[in-house]
Design a protein around this motif. Structure first.
Motif, PDB file in Angstrom:
ATOM      1  N   SER A 210      42.783  73.995   5.935  1.00  0.00           N
ATOM      2  CA  SER A 210      42.641  74.321   4.515  1.00  0.00           C
ATOM      3  C   SER A 210      43.161  75.710   4.159  1.00  0.00           C
ATOM      4  O   SER A 210      43.210  76.067   2.979  1.00  0.00           O
TER       5      SER A 210
ATOM      6  N   THR B 168      34.875  64.204   5.020  1.00  0.00           N
ATOM      7  CA  THR B 168      34.798  65.512   4.362  1.00  0.00           C
ATOM      8  C   THR B 168      36.064  65.811   3.569  1.00  0.00           C
ATOM      9  O   THR B 168      36.005  66.257   2.409  1.00  0.00           O
ATOM     10  N   LEU B 169      37.233  65.562   4.166  1.00  0.00           N
ATOM     11  CA  LEU B 169      38.480  65.867   3.474  1.00  0.00           C
ATOM     12  C   LEU B 169      38.719  64.934   2.293  1.00  0.00           C
ATOM     13  O   LEU B 169      39.266  65.351   1.263  1.00  0.00           O
TER      14      LEU B 169
ATOM     15  N   SER C   9      36.629  63.932   0.291  1.00  0.00           N
ATOM     16  CA  SER C   9      35.818  64.394  -0.844  1.00  0.00           C
ATOM     17  C   SER C   9      36.471  65.559  -1.581  1.00  0.00           C
ATOM     18  O   SER C   9      35.984  65.985  -2.624  1.00  0.00           O
ATOM     19  N   ARG C  10      37.564  66.082  -1.046  1.00  0.00           N
ATOM     20  CA  ARG C  10      38.273  67.201  -1.665  1.00  0.00           C
ATOM     21  C   ARG C  10      39.533  66.671  -2.340  1.00  0.00           C
ATOM     22  O   ARG C  10      40.366  66.015  -1.700  1.00  0.00           O
ATOM     23  N   LYS C  11      39.691  66.948  -3.613  1.00  0.00           N
ATOM     24  CA  LYS C  11      40.739  66.323  -4.419  1.00  0.00           C
ATOM     25  C   LYS C  11      42.153  66.622  -3.936  1.00  0.00           C
ATOM     26  O   LYS C  11      43.078  65.855  -4.209  1.00  0.00           O
ATOM     27  N   GLU C  12      42.321  67.740  -3.216  1.00  0.00           N
ATOM     28  CA  GLU C  12      43.671  68.095  -2.778  1.00  0.00           C
ATOM     29  C   GLU C  12      44.087  67.391  -1.491  1.00  0.00           C
ATOM     30  O   GLU C  12      45.223  67.540  -1.036  1.00  0.00           O
ATOM     31  N   TRP C  13      43.170  66.603  -0.904  1.00  0.00           N
ATOM     32  CA  TRP C  13      43.466  65.973   0.381  1.00  0.00           C
ATOM     33  C   TRP C  13      43.632  64.458   0.263  1.00  0.00           C
ATOM     34  O   TRP C  13      42.925  63.788  -0.474  1.00  0.00           O
TER      35      TRP C  13
END
Length: 346
Positions: free
Chosen positions: A31, A60-61, A63-67
């Motif tokens: 990240s 986990t990733l 849940s992150r919009k950039e992934w």
């Protein structure tokens, strides 16, 4: 309530002990604005939680919009698999409006809209990554149980090219030590030598004890004894918890026979079958869980220092022995000594 412990490999059990330091290590690396690593290899003995950590990382990733996260199959054409799965992700499919992908029995056909040329899957992946890069997204490719086959070798070469072209792509591979070593030893895959490994060792015994104490409302002394019986081995933690849940009124002594059977049936027999005769001979020297002097082990099997160093390296890599003190080795897995002695009797 269902049994919160699981005997299934690869799934995240209801009760499991996280590895936050390992998870955060990869998350922080990937990240960063300028990532220090684009590849991580997770290795460890069978049942050490490699797939669970990989799954947790993916969750986990995602849940992150950039992934964007894609899991690929090492037993098929991986770039073809990547195209199909990436194209069909609901969150990103609208971005690929100028691409057309069709699926067939022989793999995926990929093309550009209004183009007579049928590009390779490598080309289409690059086009997809260009789009993702413009949208500020990063792609993590998850490859579980990597082996040294033609599909994986071809994919590693393709991935290396993607990195050279500075696409926002990341790779996490899991695999047994010997399989990863076979990959890294391949002269055409020297790129993997620079990929950092993350070896999954034992879990914290106090944390295991706390889980057992909480789930079964045990006295601390009993929970501690259960934890010691696992030696921190993640699969053993699940097995003993599973058996205790199924037979709550049984004493630990009553559970040991089943405990040994499950460890043997699910893991130890497979490990033993993959060992060379020399490595088995080294392990046969251990009559209990006490550390043994390396010199004593060498003398017992009659081999030179240079010969023994090869067996020692192999067994350490497989996670079957560990160095307790300088010049000493001991068995790593719970009740593995009992298993070894039983196998030798046959």
């Amino acid at each position: 309530m269902d049994n919160p412990f699981s005997l299934s490999f690869g799934t995240i059990p209801q009760k499991y002990i996280q590895r936050p330091s390992d998870l955060n290590l990869i998350l922080d690396e990937f990240s960063a604005e300028i990532p220090s690593n684009h590849v991580r290899i997770i290795t460890g003995v069978r049942g050490s939680g490699k797939t669970v950590l990989l799954t947790e990382l993916g969750v986990t990733l995602r849940s992150r919009k950039e992934w964007v996260v894609v899991e690929v199959n090492p037993e098929t054409d991986i770039m073809d698999d990547l195209v199909s799965k990436l194209y069909n992700l609901e969150d990103v499919k609208p971005l690929f409006t100028n691409l057309s992908v069709t699926l067939g029995f022989s793999g995926s056909g990929v093309s550009f809209a209004n183009s007579p040329v049928l590009p390779t899957s490598d080309v289409i992946v690059e086009k997809m990554l260009e789009i993702l890069k413009r949208k500020g997204k990063r792609l993590m490719i998850s490859l579980d149980e990597a082996v040294n086959n033609a599909y994986v070798k071809k994919f590693v070469h393709s991935f290396q090219i993607l990195l050279r072209k500075e696409y926002p792509v990341f790779l996490v591979m899991t695999g047994l030590s010997e399989n990863i070593s076979n990959l890294q030893d391949d002269k055409s895959l020297t790129f993997l030598y620079r990929a950092p490994k993350l070896y999954l060792g034992s879990l914290s015994l106090p944390m295991i004890s706390d889980v057992y104490q909480s789930v079964f409302s045990l006295e601390k002394e009993v929970a501690n004894r259960m934890a010691i019986l696992t030696k921190g081995y993640p699969f053993a933690f699940q097995v003993l918890g599973y058996l205790k849940w199924e037979s709550k009124d049984s004493s630990l002594d009553d559970l040991l026979k089943k405990y040994d059977f499950y460890l043997s049936e699910y893991v130890y027999e497979k490990i033993w079958s993959e060992l060379s005769e020399k490595c088995r001979l080294v392990l046969s020297v251990f009559k209990n869980d006490q550390p043994r002097k390396v010199q004593e082990i060498r003398d017992s099997i009659g081999c030179t220092s240079s010969q023994f160093s090869t067996y020692r390296k192999t067994l350490l890599g497989k996670g079957l022995v560990e160095e307790s003190d300088y010049g000493y080795l001991r068995l790593s897995l719970p009740r593995f000594c009992d298993f070894i002695q039983n196998m030798l009797e046959w």
